[in-house]
Write an enzyme that holds these catalytic residues in place. Structure first.
Site, short mmCIF file in Angstrom:
data_model
loop_
_atom_site.label_atom_id
_atom_site.label_comp_id
_atom_site.label_asym_id
_atom_site.label_seq_id
_atom_site.Cartn_x
_atom_site.Cartn_y
_atom_site.Cartn_z
N HIS A 1 0.82 -1.21 0.00
CA HIS A 1 0.00 0.00 0.00
C HIS A 1 0.86 1.26 0.00
O HIS A 1 0.66 2.14 0.85
CB HIS A 1 -0.90 0.03 1.25
CG HIS A 1 -1.90 -1.08 1.31
ND1 HIS A 1 -2.50 -1.48 2.49
CD2 HIS A 1 -2.42 -1.87 0.34
CE1 HIS A 1 -3.34 -2.46 2.25
NE2 HIS A 1 -3.30 -2.72 0.96
C1 LIG Z 1 0.15 -7.40 -4.57
C2 LIG Z 1 -0.79 -6.28 -4.17
C3 LIG Z 1 -1.83 -6.55 -3.27
C4 LIG Z 1 -2.71 -5.53 -2.90
N1 LIG Z 1 -3.81 -5.85 -2.16
C5 LIG Z 1 -4.78 -4.90 -1.98
C6 LIG Z 1 -6.02 -5.26 -1.39
O1 LIG Z 1 -6.30 -6.42 -1.05
N2 LIG Z 1 -6.95 -4.26 -1.22
C7 LIG Z 1 -6.69 -2.97 -1.57
O2 LIG Z 1 -7.54 -2.10 -1.35
N3 LIG Z 1 -5.52 -2.62 -2.14
C8 LIG Z 1 -4.58 -3.56 -2.39
N4 LIG Z 1 -3.43 -3.23 -3.04
C9 LIG Z 1 -3.18 -1.81 -3.35
C10 LIG Z 1 -4.01 -1.22 -4.48
O3 LIG Z 1 -4.18 -2.12 -5.55
C11 LIG Z 1 -3.32 0.07 -4.92
O4 LIG Z 1 -3.24 0.94 -3.81
C12 LIG Z 1 -4.02 0.81 -6.04
O5 LIG Z 1 -4.15 -0.01 -7.18
C13 LIG Z 1 -3.23 2.08 -6.36
O6 LIG Z 1 -3.79 2.68 -7.48
P1 LIG Z 1 -2.94 3.67 -8.39
O7 LIG Z 1 -3.86 4.13 -9.45
O8 LIG Z 1 -2.28 4.66 -7.53
O9 LIG Z 1 -1.77 2.78 -9.01
P2 LIG Z 1 -1.83 1.43 -9.84
O10 LIG Z 1 -3.12 0.74 -9.65
O11 LIG Z 1 -0.59 0.67 -9.49
O12 LIG Z 1 -1.78 1.91 -11.35
C14 LIG Z 1 -0.71 2.58 -11.94
C15 LIG Z 1 -0.71 2.26 -13.43
O13 LIG Z 1 0.14 3.16 -14.11
C16 LIG Z 1 0.93 2.45 -15.05
N5 LIG Z 1 2.15 3.22 -15.27
C17 LIG Z 1 3.08 3.52 -14.34
N6 LIG Z 1 4.05 4.27 -14.89
C18 LIG Z 1 3.72 4.46 -16.18
C19 LIG Z 1 4.33 5.15 -17.26
N7 LIG Z 1 5.49 5.81 -17.10
N8 LIG Z 1 3.72 5.13 -18.46
C20 LIG Z 1 2.54 4.49 -18.64
N9 LIG Z 1 1.92 3.80 -17.64
C21 LIG Z 1 2.51 3.79 -16.43
C22 LIG Z 1 1.16 1.12 -14.36
O14 LIG Z 1 1.58 0.12 -15.26
C23 LIG Z 1 -0.19 0.86 -13.73
O15 LIG Z 1 -1.06 0.22 -14.63
C24 LIG Z 1 -2.51 -4.21 -3.41
C25 LIG Z 1 -1.47 -3.95 -4.30
C26 LIG Z 1 -0.62 -4.96 -4.69
C27 LIG Z 1 0.49 -4.67 -5.68
#
Ligand SMILES: Cc1cc2nc3c(=O)[nH]c(=O)nc-3n(C[C@H](O)[C@H](O)[C@H](O)COP(=O)(O)OP(=O)(O)OC[C@H]3O[C@@H](n4cnc5c(N)ncnc54)[C@H](O)[C@@H]3O)c2cc1C
Length: 536
Positions: free
Chosen positions: A471
């Protein structure tokens, strides 16, 4: 939509936040949206079958597979930092728990100077995004795209864990996302009829046919383009070929807590000294970019179970695996339909804490560490998670190469209070096993084992064997102090046409899980973006 490379909005990253933005912004007619995603399409069936969670921890096809710098507070280990690199981002590989955090988490954001982010302000966005299996009420929505479901069926071991909690004097709580979080109960998972409700399936899929939305996968954004202090577009690499897209209104960075600060730093937005060290022209000297990294450090206690009804037993037996596969195929029940843990308790390990400071949960499986092969014996795991860490770390580029991973230095357990609370949480969790309800299921404590009893030994165990909840937040902090990166409308401070909208903007880590809060941030962000650009 024409084949032009000019759009109103260019969104970088199709994760939790990026998919919500793509949906909500393209719902506004007359606005065009480009969504760039570094990973590929979410075609693997194991993304959609919940148990596939275990397969993707170390799968480079869908995972950035980052690793931390050696962590002094965690036995000098490098800790694996999985992040989804696929449509849906981390929501395509996460543990499916739907837990928003405490009301007080959001009131704290508001009290830190972020007007409009108190619990009463953000609750409508949680409700808007949610399709709650139990129906709508004051706290829940039932018409949103994100499906939230009860566990498909209870498990006797988890029933016993909940009974043990009551025996120890804790209260039962059927809804951690309702009036109060404290207490023990079964989890809810982000599942739609037994399949994962990722941000890609929930938010992006329904919008994919809109003519004003274009999605490009395997497009790695390498630099934000500026004219003076106005962001004008994005440069990206696809199949080794450099391309660019122009944003007429705004560039929206949604790359997650590691990649968003990295991209800003690569683009000259961050600590000026860092940009200069790598020969990058300074666009804005924002010392907070990449700082304030927080995560939920987690201790894991493993037990050998006296009944052969854990996932370990199913995976280790061909006939049991076939039965499990058939039950999932026909009924969408059983282990294949499960998230990372079944039942959870929110407790106050520090009796002086105003709200729960520890999340403890039970998973009916065990391995040496998250993502490893399951043990050959019947096993289960109790997790002990520090909810509001004081420890802070950083994410910094250590190369001007946009394809090189950033240096991730979380500084786990660098605060004495963090250690004290986690230790108290570990002891409280262990006590749950010494109850009439649980005793008959515990063959032995396997890790750390009964000889690990003194505070020193337990702390050593937490440092040497602990992990994280995956997280990470806080690296593009929202606020108004000198270390803030975005303001309360998620605009990057001192620049125009540029926002960060993802988990990285959280000023402090919420006391729960981070998928639901990130969706909320993007729901609210989308409304603000449409309001602020209405006249353009
Ligand atoms: C193994 C794991 C287990 C988890 N378990 C839970 C859970 O049970 N419950 C829960 O609530 N949360 C959980 N989480 C956390 C939750 O999934 C994340 O907090 C959430 O997805 C964050 O969202 P975000 O949009 O910030 O980033 P992300 O969902 O990580 O999305 C970022 C996206 O941007 C893309 N990206 C990054 N850099 C670039 C670039 N330069 N160019 C183009 N694309 C790019 C990435 O490939 C990705 O697709 C877990 C996470 C992981 C990894």
């Amino acid at each position: 939509m024409t084949a032009s490379d000019s759009y109103d909005f260019v969104v970088i990253g199709a994760g939790a936040a990026g998919c919500v933005l793509a949906n909500r912004l393209s719902a506004s007619q007359g606005r065009s949206v480009l969504l760039l995603e570094a990973g590929g399409k979410d075609v693997s069936p194991w993304i959609h079958i919940p148990l596939g969670y275990g397969k993707h921890f170390t799968n480079p096809a869908v995972n950035w597979l980052y690793s931390s710098e050696p962590q002094a507070g965690a036995g000098n280990r490098r800790i694996l930092q999985p992040r989804g690199k696929v449509l849906g981002g981390s929501t395509s590989i996460n543990g499916l728990l739907y837990i928003r955090g405490q009301h007080e988490d959001y009131d704290r954001w508001r009290d830190l100077g972020n007007a409009g982010w108190g619990y009463a302000d953000v609750l409508p966005y949680f409700r808007k995004s949610e399709n709650q299996q139990r129906g709508a009420d004051e706290y829940h929505g039932a018409e949103g795209p994100l499906w939230v479901s009860d566990v498909s069926e209870p498990h006797p071991l988890c029933d016993a864990y909940l009974a043990a909690a009551v025996e120890c004097g804790y209260r039962h709580n059927p809804d951690f996302n309702g009036a109060t979080q404290e207490g023990f109960g079964y989890n809810q998972w982000t599942l739609r009829k037994g399949l994962r409700s990722s941000a890609a399936t929930a938010f992006l899929r329904p919008a994919r046919r809109r003519a004003n939305l274009r999605v490009i996968t395997r497009a790695h954004a390498t630099r934000i383009l500026f004219r003076g202090t106005r962001a004008t577009g994005v440069e990206y690499l696809r199949d080794g070929i450099r391309a660019s897209a122009t944003a007429r209104a705004e560039v929206l960075v949604a790359g997650g807590s590691f990649n968003s600060p990295q991209l800003l730093q690569l683009s000259g937005v961050g600590p000026a000294s860092l940009s200069q060290r790598f020969g990058i022209g300074v666009v804005a000297d924002l010392p907070g970019v990449g700082m304030n990294l927080q995560d939920h450090y987690t201790g894991r206690i493993v037990y050998e179970c006296s009944e052969p009804f854990t996932l370990n037993d199913v995976v280790g037996s061909f006939p049991k695996s076939v039965v499990a596969a058939l039950r999932f195929a026909f009924l969408r029940k059983g282990f294949l339909a499960m998230g990372a843990s079944y039942a959870t308790g929110f407790i106050r390990a520090d009796p002086a804490a105003a709200t729960p400071d520890i999340q403890t949960s039970i998973s009916p499986f065990s391995a040496d560490k998250a993502g490893d092969k399951l043990h050959g014996f019947p096993g289960f795991t109790l997790s002990v998670r520090l909810l509001r860490p004081e420890s802070r770390g950083s994410v910094t580029i250590h190369s001007a190469d946009p394809l090189a991973p950033p240096a991730i230095a979380p500084n786990y357990l660098s605060s004495e209070k963090d250690c004290a609370v986690l230790l108290a949480g570990l002891k409280a969790t262990r006590r749950l096993m010494d109850t009439a309800a649980m005793r008959s299921y515990v063959a032995r404590e396997y890790d750390p084992g009964p000889s690990c009893a003194s505070d020193t030994d337990l702390m050593d165990f937490l440092r040497a064997r602990g992990g994280i909840a995956f997280h990470p937040v806080g690296t593009c902090k929202m606020g108004s102090d000198a270390s803030a990166v975005v303001d309360e409308r998620l605009r990057v401070r001192g620049l125009q046409g540029l926002r960060v909208v993802d988990a990285s903007i959280m000023p402090t880590l919420v006391s729960g899980n981070t998928y639901a809060p990130t969706v909320m941030i993007a729901e609210k962000g989308a409304d603000m973006i449409l309001e602020d650009t209405a006249a353009q």
